[in-house]
Scaffold this active site. Sequence first.
Site, PDB file in Angstrom:
ATOM      1  N   GLU A 119       5.217  18.954 -31.281  1.00 16.86           N
ATOM      2  CA  GLU A 119       5.617  20.557 -30.730  1.00 16.86           C
ATOM      3  C   GLU A 119       5.437  21.731 -31.466  1.00 16.86           C
ATOM      4  O   GLU A 119       6.176  21.651 -32.466  1.00 16.86           O
ATOM      5  CB  GLU A 119       7.065  20.164 -30.109  1.00 16.86           C
ATOM      6  CG  GLU A 119       7.513  21.200 -29.286  1.00 16.86           C
ATOM      7  CD  GLU A 119       8.908  21.077 -28.757  1.00 16.86           C
ATOM      8  OE1 GLU A 119       9.855  20.479 -29.486  1.00 16.86           O
ATOM      9  OE2 GLU A 119       9.130  21.510 -27.696  1.00 16.86           O
ATOM     10  N   CYS A 126      10.655  24.548 -24.107  1.00 21.20           N
ATOM     11  CA  CYS A 126      10.202  23.102 -24.028  1.00 21.20           C
ATOM     12  C   CYS A 126       8.908  22.851 -23.306  1.00 21.20           C
ATOM     13  O   CYS A 126       8.320  21.965 -23.402  1.00 21.20           O
ATOM     14  CB  CYS A 126      11.395  22.502 -23.247  1.00 21.20           C
ATOM     15  SG  CYS A 126      12.052  23.034 -21.925  1.00 21.20           S
ATOM     16  N   GLY A 182      17.660  19.573 -26.612  1.00 20.76           N
ATOM     17  CA  GLY A 182      17.136  20.077 -28.002  1.00 20.76           C
ATOM     18  C   GLY A 182      15.997  19.228 -28.557  1.00 20.76           C
ATOM     19  O   GLY A 182      15.136  18.786 -27.785  1.00 20.76           O
ATOM     20  N   GLU A 219      17.380  16.090 -22.898  1.00 25.96           N
ATOM     21  CA  GLU A 219      16.229  16.811 -22.571  1.00 25.96           C
ATOM     22  C   GLU A 219      15.754  17.344 -23.683  1.00 25.96           C
ATOM     23  O   GLU A 219      16.192  18.074 -24.474  1.00 25.96           O
ATOM     24  CB  GLU A 219      16.828  18.164 -21.718  1.00 25.96           C
ATOM     25  CG  GLU A 219      17.773  17.554 -20.713  1.00 25.96           C
ATOM     26  CD  GLU A 219      16.763  17.041 -19.379  1.00 25.96           C
ATOM     27  OE1 GLU A 219      15.545  17.268 -19.260  1.00 25.96           O
ATOM     28  OE2 GLU A 219      17.351  16.302 -18.675  1.00 25.96           O
TER      29      GLU A 219
HETATM   30  P1  NAP Z   1      17.986  21.373 -32.217  1.00 26.51           P
HETATM   31  O1  NAP Z   1      17.619  21.531 -33.545  1.00 26.51           O
HETATM   32  O2  NAP Z   1      17.848  19.771 -31.945  1.00 26.51           O
HETATM   33  O3  NAP Z   1      19.368  21.625 -31.919  1.00 26.51           O
HETATM   34  C1  NAP Z   1      20.048  21.239 -30.669  1.00 26.51           C
HETATM   35  C2  NAP Z   1      21.176  21.364 -30.634  1.00 26.51           C
HETATM   36  O4  NAP Z   1      21.715  19.998 -31.443  1.00 26.51           O
HETATM   37  C3  NAP Z   1      22.026  22.355 -31.414  1.00 26.51           C
HETATM   38  O5  NAP Z   1      23.193  22.700 -30.702  1.00 26.51           O
HETATM   39  C4  NAP Z   1      22.161  21.803 -32.717  1.00 26.51           C
HETATM   40  O6  NAP Z   1      23.256  22.324 -33.678  1.00 26.51           O
HETATM   41  C5  NAP Z   1      22.668  20.297 -32.461  1.00 26.51           C
HETATM   42  N1  NAP Z   1      22.578  19.428 -33.514  1.00 26.51           N
HETATM   43  C6  NAP Z   1      21.968  19.728 -34.763  1.00 26.51           C
HETATM   44  N2  NAP Z   1      22.001  18.606 -35.373  1.00 26.51           N
HETATM   45  C7  NAP Z   1      22.903  17.623 -34.649  1.00 26.51           C
HETATM   46  C8  NAP Z   1      23.423  16.251 -35.019  1.00 26.51           C
HETATM   47  N3  NAP Z   1      23.086  15.673 -36.202  1.00 26.51           N
HETATM   48  N4  NAP Z   1      24.221  15.889 -34.007  1.00 26.51           N
HETATM   49  C9  NAP Z   1      24.731  16.573 -33.065  1.00 26.51           C
HETATM   50  N5  NAP Z   1      24.144  17.900 -32.652  1.00 26.51           N
HETATM   51  C10 NAP Z   1      23.365  18.568 -33.466  1.00 26.51           C
HETATM   52  O7  NAP Z   1      16.916  21.937 -31.182  1.00 26.51           O
HETATM   53  P2  NAP Z   1      16.684  23.692 -31.015  1.00 26.51           P
HETATM   54  O8  NAP Z   1      15.960  23.878 -32.331  1.00 26.51           O
HETATM   55  O9  NAP Z   1      18.017  24.377 -30.994  1.00 26.51           O
HETATM   56  O10 NAP Z   1      15.793  23.778 -29.700  1.00 26.51           O
HETATM   57  C11 NAP Z   1      14.864  23.428 -29.679  1.00 26.51           C
HETATM   58  C12 NAP Z   1      14.356  22.073 -28.958  1.00 26.51           C
HETATM   59  O11 NAP Z   1      15.031  21.942 -27.743  1.00 26.51           O
HETATM   60  C13 NAP Z   1      12.859  21.871 -28.808  1.00 26.51           C
HETATM   61  O12 NAP Z   1      12.272  20.669 -29.282  1.00 26.51           O
HETATM   62  C14 NAP Z   1      12.728  22.091 -27.267  1.00 26.51           C
HETATM   63  O13 NAP Z   1      11.641  21.834 -26.573  1.00 26.51           O
HETATM   64  C15 NAP Z   1      13.914  21.503 -26.906  1.00 26.51           C
HETATM   65  N6  NAP Z   1      14.347  21.954 -25.254  1.00 26.51           N
HETATM   66  C16 NAP Z   1      14.266  21.119 -24.503  1.00 26.51           C
HETATM   67  C17 NAP Z   1      14.444  21.454 -23.248  1.00 26.51           C
HETATM   68  C18 NAP Z   1      14.383  20.588 -22.104  1.00 26.51           C
HETATM   69  O14 NAP Z   1      14.852  20.757 -20.862  1.00 26.51           O
HETATM   70  N7  NAP Z   1      13.625  19.239 -22.156  1.00 26.51           N
HETATM   71  C19 NAP Z   1      14.811  22.541 -22.988  1.00 26.51           C
HETATM   72  C20 NAP Z   1      14.840  23.609 -24.007  1.00 26.51           C
HETATM   73  C21 NAP Z   1      14.684  23.175 -25.256  1.00 26.51           C
HETATM   74  P3  NAP Z   1      22.932  23.484 -34.840  1.00 26.51           P
HETATM   75  O15 NAP Z   1      22.036  24.542 -34.230  1.00 26.51           O
HETATM   76  O16 NAP Z   1      24.141  23.965 -35.461  1.00 26.51           O
HETATM   77  O17 NAP Z   1      21.930  22.819 -35.759  1.00 26.51           O
END
Ligand code: NAP
Length: 479
Positions: free
Chosen positions: A381, A287, A233, A253
């Site tokens: 990003e 990502c 995330g 990641e």
């Molecule tokens: P995100 O907002 O960080 O959410 C990721 C996960 O974390 C979701 O399940 C979210 O739940 C949960 N979460 C949110 N707040 C939390 C907390 N305080 N404690 C624990 N968990 C929490 O990310 P996203 O918008 O879904 O995804 C996009 C991001 O992922 C981008 O930055 C992208 O680059 C990254 N990404 C990285 C990779 C890699 O392999 N490096 C691959 C794909 C994506 P909720 O949805 O309920 O808020």
Amino acid sequence: MTTQPIQKEKLFVNGEWIEAKDYSSLVSPYSGKILAQIPLATIDDVNRAVQAAESTRETLRKMPAHARASILEKMVKLFEERFQEAAEIIALEAGKPIATAKGEVSRTIQTYKFAAEEAKRIHGETIPLDAAPGGENRIAYTVREPLGVVAAITPFNFPMNLVAHKVGPAIAAGNPVVLKPASQTPLSSFFLAKIAEDAGLPKGALNVVTGKGSVVGDALVTHDLVKMVTFTGSPAVGIGLRNKAGLKKVTLELGSNSAVIVDQGVPLDKVISRSVTGAFAYQGQVCISLQRIYVHENLYEEFIEKFVEATRKLNLGDPLDEATDVSALISPGDKERVLNWIQEAVQQGAEIAIGGETTGNILQPTVLLNVPAESKVSCQEAFAPVVLINKISSVQEAISYVNDSQFGLQAGVYTENIHTALDAADQLQVGGVLINDIPTFRVDHMPYGGVKESGTGREGIKYAIEEMTELKLVIFNRN
Ligand code: NAP
């Protein structure tokens, strides 16, 4: 005309489908229609899921490798049989164009296949203790043991394959999982739970708890019985949860502002089509999406002309339409954020070559030129269909721009010069360097992960299994 009733989903805990106290509406990013009612797990629900996982720990630990592999093989078969349904779920809840969603399902199948294969290859090594004085007459070997309960927290952008990158290796290694998918993409995880159930995974080995990250995610990260948190995330959330995880193993990641460098003398035709795909596939919500392109001054004008021409040909529309290349961003808030970032770059001197506006609720694929390094579209990003093309006088100059970033996931370099390629591979501060390709490349068994704020630890089944197992040393004293 009859309207379909809205499906009310259930939590999956200890092999049972259970109702929650509260629900929230899941809305399609493209149409704004309600897709389903999603259970909001409470802390008690999370505790129950962790307890269920813990109680299946010994069963999984003792299950022979061939049996774990066989369950994963059955999951592969079920995904193959339900391929179209799986792709439609992704397209609907994530707004991912269906052709790209099908690509994700194919990769999900690959990921579980690799997991089935790797389940049979988890082993240690013998250690020649007599290499040290005092180590004579001892036999030593290592084994890799499952860690215990793994909490998997996943993002919205690859709701099946990035979940597979956690659930696949966890099962292969004999670890039970509590999965908390992104709130925007829970249906893919419920679909997986049904598949795992049908494949004969023991009750409690996979639990799916949906709800707010700040509630459910937080409860998992701080739970004493959870031995590892595997998170994909955003950097802000990832870094925050690592700070709360104490001695648990943590794999992160995270995001990036990935770049490609195009050296002089490179034939452009292949570079253009790859780069357009890398920048705009799934609206740039990848990502390793291509966000920064640095082109040698000798090719700069030709590159822009061809890139803009190819961008103009992209089809914008409904994610369920096979012809669609670019659809709506995951939320209206993200669309507004990126429009503001584009405005900021323009105020700082950038030029819009194409895009920069919306068509309905879709942000048009946008190409920006001469973007200052401090503009958010460059240094943060974007996670949107926005790419910058800046001029460079040498690859060396571009390497310094690529490295001048808080992120470091993957980077690409197109060059005909082997010395330039080797220097770039040596100097780029990223988890993966791609020579003669864009950074937006991943197959599911390669080691994948970043440095700096792009994360820590590696995925790719074999590497994820290493993270999800503990090395134990056994010594026999024959003295
Ligand atoms: P995100 O907002 O960080 O959410 C990721 C996960 O974390 C979701 O399940 C979210 O739940 C949960 N979460 C949110 N707040 C939390 C907390 N305080 N404690 C624990 N968990 C929490 O990310 P996203 O918008 O879904 O995804 C996009 C991001 O992922 C981008 O930055 C992208 O680059 C990254 N990404 C990285 C990779 C890699 O392999 N490096 C691959 C794909 C994506 P909720 O949805 O309920 O808020």
